[in-house]
Design an enzyme around this catalytic site. Structure first.
Site, PDB file in Angstrom:
ATOM      1  N   LYS A 118       0.858  -1.184   0.000  1.00 33.09           N
ATOM      2  CA  LYS A 118       0.000   0.000   0.000  1.00 33.09           C
ATOM      3  C   LYS A 118       0.890   1.229   0.000  1.00 33.09           C
ATOM      4  O   LYS A 118       2.048   1.170   0.423  1.00 33.09           O
ATOM      5  CB  LYS A 118      -0.895   0.035   1.241  1.00 33.09           C
ATOM      6  CG  LYS A 118      -2.185   0.803   1.032  1.00 33.09           C
ATOM      7  CD  LYS A 118      -3.225  -0.011   0.292  1.00 33.09           C
ATOM      8  CE  LYS A 118      -4.479   0.780   0.031  1.00 33.09           C
ATOM      9  NZ  LYS A 118      -5.561  -0.102  -0.431  1.00 33.09           N
TER      10      LYS A 118
HETATM   11  P1  NAD Z   1     -12.989   7.488  -2.965  1.00 32.45           P
HETATM   12  O1  NAD Z   1     -11.997   8.546  -2.679  1.00 32.45           O
HETATM   13  O2  NAD Z   1     -13.446   7.275  -4.366  1.00 32.45           O
HETATM   14  O3  NAD Z   1     -14.292   7.700  -2.056  1.00 32.45           O
HETATM   15  C1  NAD Z   1     -14.244   7.824  -0.663  1.00 32.45           C
HETATM   16  C2  NAD Z   1     -15.617   8.279  -0.216  1.00 32.45           C
HETATM   17  O4  NAD Z   1     -15.669   8.326   1.212  1.00 32.45           O
HETATM   18  C3  NAD Z   1     -15.990   9.685  -0.689  1.00 32.45           C
HETATM   19  O5  NAD Z   1     -17.375   9.713  -0.985  1.00 32.45           O
HETATM   20  C4  NAD Z   1     -15.703  10.555   0.535  1.00 32.45           C
HETATM   21  O6  NAD Z   1     -16.432  11.769   0.543  1.00 32.45           O
HETATM   22  C5  NAD Z   1     -16.141   9.629   1.616  1.00 32.45           C
HETATM   23  N1  NAD Z   1     -15.568   9.934   2.912  1.00 32.45           N
HETATM   24  C6  NAD Z   1     -14.331  10.399   3.212  1.00 32.45           C
HETATM   25  N2  NAD Z   1     -14.220  10.587   4.523  1.00 32.45           N
HETATM   26  C7  NAD Z   1     -15.386  10.216   5.071  1.00 32.45           C
HETATM   27  C8  NAD Z   1     -15.896  10.176   6.390  1.00 32.45           C
HETATM   28  N3  NAD Z   1     -15.140  10.564   7.413  1.00 32.45           N
HETATM   29  N4  NAD Z   1     -17.154   9.712   6.567  1.00 32.45           N
HETATM   30  C9  NAD Z   1     -17.902   9.325   5.524  1.00 32.45           C
HETATM   31  N5  NAD Z   1     -17.496   9.365   4.258  1.00 32.45           N
HETATM   32  C10 NAD Z   1     -16.254   9.797   4.046  1.00 32.45           C
HETATM   33  O7  NAD Z   1     -12.365   6.147  -2.359  1.00 32.45           O
HETATM   34  P2  NAD Z   1     -12.748   4.648  -2.718  1.00 32.45           P
HETATM   35  O8  NAD Z   1     -11.763   4.170  -3.716  1.00 32.45           O
HETATM   36  O9  NAD Z   1     -14.199   4.536  -2.979  1.00 32.45           O
HETATM   37  O10 NAD Z   1     -12.381   3.926  -1.349  1.00 32.45           O
HETATM   38  C11 NAD Z   1     -13.306   3.769  -0.282  1.00 32.45           C
HETATM   39  C12 NAD Z   1     -12.880   2.602   0.584  1.00 32.45           C
HETATM   40  O11 NAD Z   1     -12.824   1.400  -0.205  1.00 32.45           O
HETATM   41  C13 NAD Z   1     -11.494   2.731   1.221  1.00 32.45           C
HETATM   42  O12 NAD Z   1     -11.501   2.079   2.467  1.00 32.45           O
HETATM   43  C14 NAD Z   1     -10.614   1.960   0.260  1.00 32.45           C
HETATM   44  O13 NAD Z   1      -9.406   1.513   0.854  1.00 32.45           O
HETATM   45  C15 NAD Z   1     -11.535   0.813  -0.099  1.00 32.45           C
HETATM   46  N6  NAD Z   1     -11.219   0.111  -1.341  1.00 32.45           N
HETATM   47  C16 NAD Z   1     -11.107   0.763  -2.525  1.00 32.45           C
HETATM   48  C17 NAD Z   1     -10.855   0.039  -3.689  1.00 32.45           C
HETATM   49  C18 NAD Z   1     -10.799   0.688  -5.048  1.00 32.45           C
HETATM   50  O14 NAD Z   1     -10.698  -0.046  -6.029  1.00 32.45           O
HETATM   51  N7  NAD Z   1     -10.888   1.994  -5.170  1.00 32.45           N
HETATM   52  C19 NAD Z   1     -10.685  -1.341  -3.620  1.00 32.45           C
HETATM   53  C20 NAD Z   1     -10.819  -1.978  -2.395  1.00 32.45           C
HETATM   54  C21 NAD Z   1     -11.104  -1.250  -1.268  1.00 32.45           C
END
Ligand code: NAD
Length: 428
Positions: A118
């Site tokens: 990561k």
């Molecule tokens: P992103 O940046 O696209 O979206 C994050 C979202 O969370 C946004 O809507 C943001 O406004 C919101 N957010 C931020 N802080 C917040 C808070 N304190 N309370 C509520 N909402 C909040 O990110 P993403 O890629 O969608 O990632 C989200 C989660 O999924 C993370 O934990 C990430 O590690 C995990 N993840 C992502 C992927 C991927 O392919 N992008 C894969 C596996 C896991």
């Protein structure tokens, strides 16, 4: 003789547990169930490489700011390491360690040939201009190129990073090499070596996980109510694909807060609103709710898809959902797991539920290495197959070991990584 009376001293405040504390605690539970060889356990409880970079960026106003970033490889026994890059003001060494360890387990549970890694930069990208964001990204990419490469460590998007940022990283790495190296990173735009289906892959995996667990429980998804915390890449795609399964999405949220309508929201319409207004707050025909209230709504299904440590000992007894599918990494603490278990809630853990992203990243890497691209139907069919097999393997482990799905997924993953370490041997 006078005695000096000292003012009563309060005990030092207990340190808040970090994501890394939680990742280690989850690991220890599964290692005990597995009866893991302590020597192998000692290897797995450490990250094999931790790079910290402090680097300057010249800002638009001519001043120079220093930024701190990390790239961590947890364990590469099963193959090159893989894992996203996060831009967030709360990024820390301990957070990146935990996310790297979870990537090792995620790749093992889905049986794809990677180890876990990561990366992250301590920054709120919303405070940067596009030019500053590009400069920060290119400099960070250049700094971590020591430990990144198509055969060694392949990053991808995570919170606050996207296809454009992946394109800048690929370009920076390629400029250093003198030729294009698309396989150095995944989640790229389709126009330069990205894969069909990658943008939707994590959300698609979340929806497949929900469908499979519902099938296993004999739960009818038609009309089942769902709340989704986080409306970014993972949360928004999960929401509309879960709606396509027949569920009713009643609440979604982002960093600005949440919106709730017990009659149901149309996630695609909310996405169109966000495209214009940036945030979900203010969406018409819905009541505002806070992110914490959203977790406690009377719903059948909860999808935390934002950040770590959202369901904790403080609120777990008020979470009403029967089924929780973790779109985010580490949203539930080990203490909350115990409370949810006691109540009989079924939780599909992050390392299984959100693995769709890394699975299609793997397909993207394979396509880049071969310069031969598949259509979306083929991508989704293969994703479906891998997710269903992983789900079955985890269910079987849960039944034979009599443990919840989190511990079952970890037991399965740790066992696979342990086998790789054992068969390779300890060098020299
Ligand atoms: P992103 O940046 O696209 O979206 C994050 C979202 O969370 C946004 O809507 C943001 O406004 C919101 N957010 C931020 N802080 C917040 C808070 N304190 N309370 C509520 N909402 C909040 O990110 P993403 O890629 O969608 O990632 C989200 C989660 O999924 C993370 O934990 C990430 O590690 C995990 N993840 C992502 C992927 C991927 O392919 N992008 C894969 C596996 C896991």
């Amino acid at each position: 003789m006078t005695t000096m009376v000292l003012p009563p001293t309060a005990p030092p405040p207990a340190r808040e547990k970090t994501a890394w504390d939680n990742a280690l605690e989850q690991f220890d539970i599964a290692a005990r169930v597995l009866g893991l060889d302590p020597s192998i356990g000692r290897i797995m409880r450490k990250c094999q490489l931790e790079l910290t970079v402090n680097f300057p960026v010249k800002m638009d106003n001519g001043t120079v700011e220093m930024f701190t970033g990390y790239r961590i490889h947890h364990n590469g026994a099963r193959g090159p390491t893989k894992g996203g890059i996060r831009y967030h003001p709360d990024v820390s060494l301990d957070e990146v360690r935990a996310l790297a360890m979870w990537m090792t387990w995620k790749c093992a549970v889905t049986n794809i040939p990677y180890g876990g890694a990561k990366g992250g930069v301590i920054v709120d990208p919303a405070t940067l201009s596009l030019r500053e964001l590009e400069k920060l990204t290119r400099r960070y990419a250049s700094e971590i190129s020591l430990v990144m490469g198509p055969d060694s460590d392949i990053p991808a998007p995570d919170v606050n990073t996207n296809a454009q940022i992946m394109a800048w990283i690929m370009d920076t790495y390629s400029m250093h090499k003198g030729y294009s190296v698309p396989a150095v990173i995944t989640g790229k735009p389709i126009s330069m070596g990205g894969s069909q289906g990658r943008r939707e892959a994590t959300g698609r995996g979340v929806a497949i996980s929900l469908r499979e667990v519902a099938r296993h429980l004999g739960m009818d998804l038609r009309g089942a109510t769902v709340a989704v915390q986080g409306f970014g890449n993972v949360g928004s795609v999960s929401a509309y694909l879960i709606q396509d399964l027949g569920c009713k999405i009643v609440a979604v949220s982002d960093v600005s807060g949440g919106i709730y309508n017990p009659q149901g929201l149309d996630p695609r319409a909310v996405l169109a609103y966000v495209a214009q207004k940036k945030f979900v707050s203010g969406y018409p025909e819905a009541k505002p709710v806070s992110n914490m209230e959203l977790l406690e709504l009377p719903v059948d299904i909860l999808v935390p898809a934002a950040l770590e440590n959202q369901i904790t000992a403080r609120n777990a007894d008020r979470v009403k959902a029967k089924v929780i599918v973790e779109g985010a990494n580490g949203p539930t603490t080990p203490e909350a797991d115990v409370i949810l278990n006691k109540r009989g809630a079924i939780l599909v853990p992050d390392i299984l539920a959100n693995a769709g992203g890394v699975v299609v990243s793997y397909f993207e890497w394979v396509q880049d290495l071969q310069s031969f691209f598949w259509d979306e139907e083929e991508i989704n069919r293969n994703l479906e197959r891998i997710m269903i097999n992983a789900f079955k393997d985890v269910m079987k482990t849960s039944e034979t070991r009599k443990v919840n799905l989190r511990t079952a997924a970890l037991v399965l993953a740790i066992q696979r990584v342990a086998e790789a370490i054992q068969v390779r041997g300890i060098y020299p």
